[in-house]
Motif scaffolding. Sequence first.
Motif, short mmCIF file in Angstrom:
data_model
loop_
_atom_site.label_atom_id
_atom_site.label_comp_id
_atom_site.label_asym_id
_atom_site.label_seq_id
_atom_site.Cartn_x
_atom_site.Cartn_y
_atom_site.Cartn_z
N MET A 31 0.82 -1.20 0.00
CA MET A 31 0.00 0.00 0.00
C MET A 31 0.86 1.26 0.00
O MET A 31 0.35 2.33 -0.25
CB MET A 31 -0.91 0.01 1.22
N SER A 32 2.13 1.14 0.29
CA SER A 32 2.94 2.34 0.38
C SER A 32 3.39 2.84 -0.99
O SER A 32 4.04 3.86 -1.08
CB SER A 32 4.16 2.07 1.26
N ASP A 33 3.08 2.12 -2.06
CA ASP A 33 3.51 2.56 -3.38
C ASP A 33 2.50 3.49 -4.07
O ASP A 33 2.63 3.76 -5.26
CB ASP A 33 3.77 1.34 -4.27
N TYR A 34 1.53 4.00 -3.35
CA TYR A 34 0.52 4.87 -3.95
C TYR A 34 1.11 6.14 -4.52
O TYR A 34 0.78 6.55 -5.61
CB TYR A 34 -0.54 5.25 -2.91
N PHE A 35 1.98 6.80 -3.77
CA PHE A 35 2.43 8.12 -4.15
C PHE A 35 3.93 8.19 -4.41
O PHE A 35 4.52 9.25 -4.39
CB PHE A 35 2.05 9.14 -3.07
N VAL A 36 4.56 7.05 -4.64
CA VAL A 36 5.99 7.02 -4.90
C VAL A 36 6.25 7.55 -6.30
O VAL A 36 5.62 7.14 -7.27
CB VAL A 36 6.54 5.58 -4.74
N PHE A 37 7.17 8.48 -6.42
CA PHE A 37 7.62 9.06 -7.69
C PHE A 37 6.49 9.72 -8.47
O PHE A 37 6.44 9.64 -9.68
CB PHE A 37 8.31 8.01 -8.57
N GLN A 38 5.58 10.37 -7.80
CA GLN A 38 4.53 11.10 -8.48
C GLN A 38 4.79 12.59 -8.32
O GLN A 38 5.11 13.05 -7.23
CB GLN A 38 3.16 10.74 -7.91
N SER A 39 4.62 13.32 -9.40
CA SER A 39 4.84 14.76 -9.34
C SER A 39 3.71 15.43 -8.56
O SER A 39 2.65 14.85 -8.35
CB SER A 39 4.92 15.34 -10.75
N GLU A 40 3.96 16.67 -8.17
CA GLU A 40 2.93 17.39 -7.42
C GLU A 40 1.73 17.71 -8.30
O GLU A 40 0.61 17.77 -7.81
CB GLU A 40 3.52 18.66 -6.83
N ASP A 41 1.94 17.91 -9.60
CA ASP A 41 0.82 18.16 -10.51
C ASP A 41 -0.08 16.94 -10.61
O ASP A 41 -1.30 17.05 -10.62
CB ASP A 41 1.32 18.55 -11.90
N LEU A 42 0.53 15.76 -10.69
CA LEU A 42 -0.25 14.53 -10.74
C LEU A 42 -1.00 14.31 -9.43
O LEU A 42 -2.18 13.96 -9.42
CB LEU A 42 0.66 13.34 -11.04
N PHE A 43 -0.32 14.54 -8.33
CA PHE A 43 -0.93 14.42 -7.01
C PHE A 43 -2.12 15.37 -6.89
O PHE A 43 -3.20 14.97 -6.45
CB PHE A 43 0.14 14.74 -5.95
N LEU A 44 -1.95 16.61 -7.32
CA LEU A 44 -3.03 17.61 -7.26
C LEU A 44 -4.19 17.22 -8.16
O LEU A 44 -5.36 17.34 -7.78
CB LEU A 44 -2.49 18.99 -7.63
N SER A 45 -3.89 16.77 -9.38
CA SER A 45 -4.98 16.42 -10.30
C SER A 45 -5.79 15.23 -9.81
O SER A 45 -7.01 15.17 -10.02
CB SER A 45 -4.42 16.14 -11.70
N LYS A 46 -5.17 14.31 -9.12
CA LYS A 46 -5.91 13.18 -8.56
C LYS A 46 -6.88 13.65 -7.47
O LYS A 46 -8.01 13.20 -7.40
CB LYS A 46 -4.96 12.13 -8.00
N PHE A 47 -6.43 14.59 -6.66
CA PHE A 47 -7.31 15.07 -5.60
C PHE A 47 -8.37 16.03 -6.13
O PHE A 47 -9.43 16.16 -5.53
CB PHE A 47 -6.50 15.67 -4.46
N ILE A 48 -8.11 16.67 -7.24
CA ILE A 48 -9.17 17.45 -7.90
C ILE A 48 -10.26 16.50 -8.39
O ILE A 48 -11.45 16.79 -8.25
CB ILE A 48 -8.59 18.30 -9.05
N ALA A 49 -9.87 15.37 -8.96
CA ALA A 49 -10.85 14.38 -9.42
C ALA A 49 -11.66 13.84 -8.23
O ALA A 49 -12.89 13.66 -8.34
CB ALA A 49 -10.15 13.24 -10.15
N ILE A 50 -11.00 13.59 -7.11
CA ILE A 50 -11.71 13.14 -5.91
C ILE A 50 -12.71 14.20 -5.46
O ILE A 50 -13.86 13.89 -5.12
CB ILE A 50 -10.72 12.80 -4.78
N GLY A 51 -12.29 15.45 -5.47
CA GLY A 51 -13.18 16.54 -5.08
C GLY A 51 -14.38 16.66 -6.00
O GLY A 51 -15.50 16.91 -5.55
N ILE A 52 -14.17 16.49 -7.30
CA ILE A 52 -15.27 16.57 -8.27
C ILE A 52 -16.27 15.45 -8.04
O ILE A 52 -17.49 15.66 -8.07
CB ILE A 52 -14.73 16.56 -9.71
N ILE A 53 -15.78 14.25 -7.79
CA ILE A 53 -16.68 13.11 -7.54
C ILE A 53 -17.54 13.37 -6.31
O ILE A 53 -18.76 13.20 -6.34
CB ILE A 53 -15.86 11.81 -7.39
N HIS A 54 -16.93 13.82 -5.23
CA HIS A 54 -17.69 14.07 -4.00
C HIS A 54 -18.62 15.27 -4.16
O HIS A 54 -19.73 15.27 -3.61
CB HIS A 54 -16.76 14.27 -2.82
N ALA A 55 -18.21 16.27 -4.92
CA ALA A 55 -19.08 17.43 -5.16
C ALA A 55 -20.32 17.01 -5.95
O ALA A 55 -21.44 17.44 -5.63
CB ALA A 55 -18.32 18.54 -5.88
#
Length: 154
Positions: free
Chosen positions: A1-25
Amino acid sequence: MSDYFVFQSEDLFLSKFIAIGIIHALLSFIVIQGSFSQSRQRVLFLPASFMARILPELTHRLGASTVLGVSIAVLSSFSAVQLGPQTLLIVNAAFLTLWYVECAILLASGFFAKLFGDELPFEIRFFVSFVVMVNAGYFTLMFLVSLLRAPKFI
């Protein structure tokens, strides 16, 4: 489970959480608007009269849903960074449970009531809608898991 965010850029990290926010919205808007459409007594476990004073128009409901989506995305981001990916999944599963149980109630007294009429008692209609919404919640959670594990967004 610790390989979720390994070697991911901040833009990719941000875009994933934007998608999460859109789904919940979107899910929160469906619950809020559906509750007002069906003239329910409660909206998100709050009295409908109180929610009608706070969110009298469609634009207010869209704004409130956006705020809820952003809040959940920020909470998810915080939980992922500070507490780990397992906590992130638990937080999202908790909110998805809230949205989909509310949707099951709305579906049982709205769509399935019109579909089945008086042929089925409310308990059976609620059970059918609950099964449908449990499946929807499961697939949404699995979509979020695969979104978080993806090495790139598109």
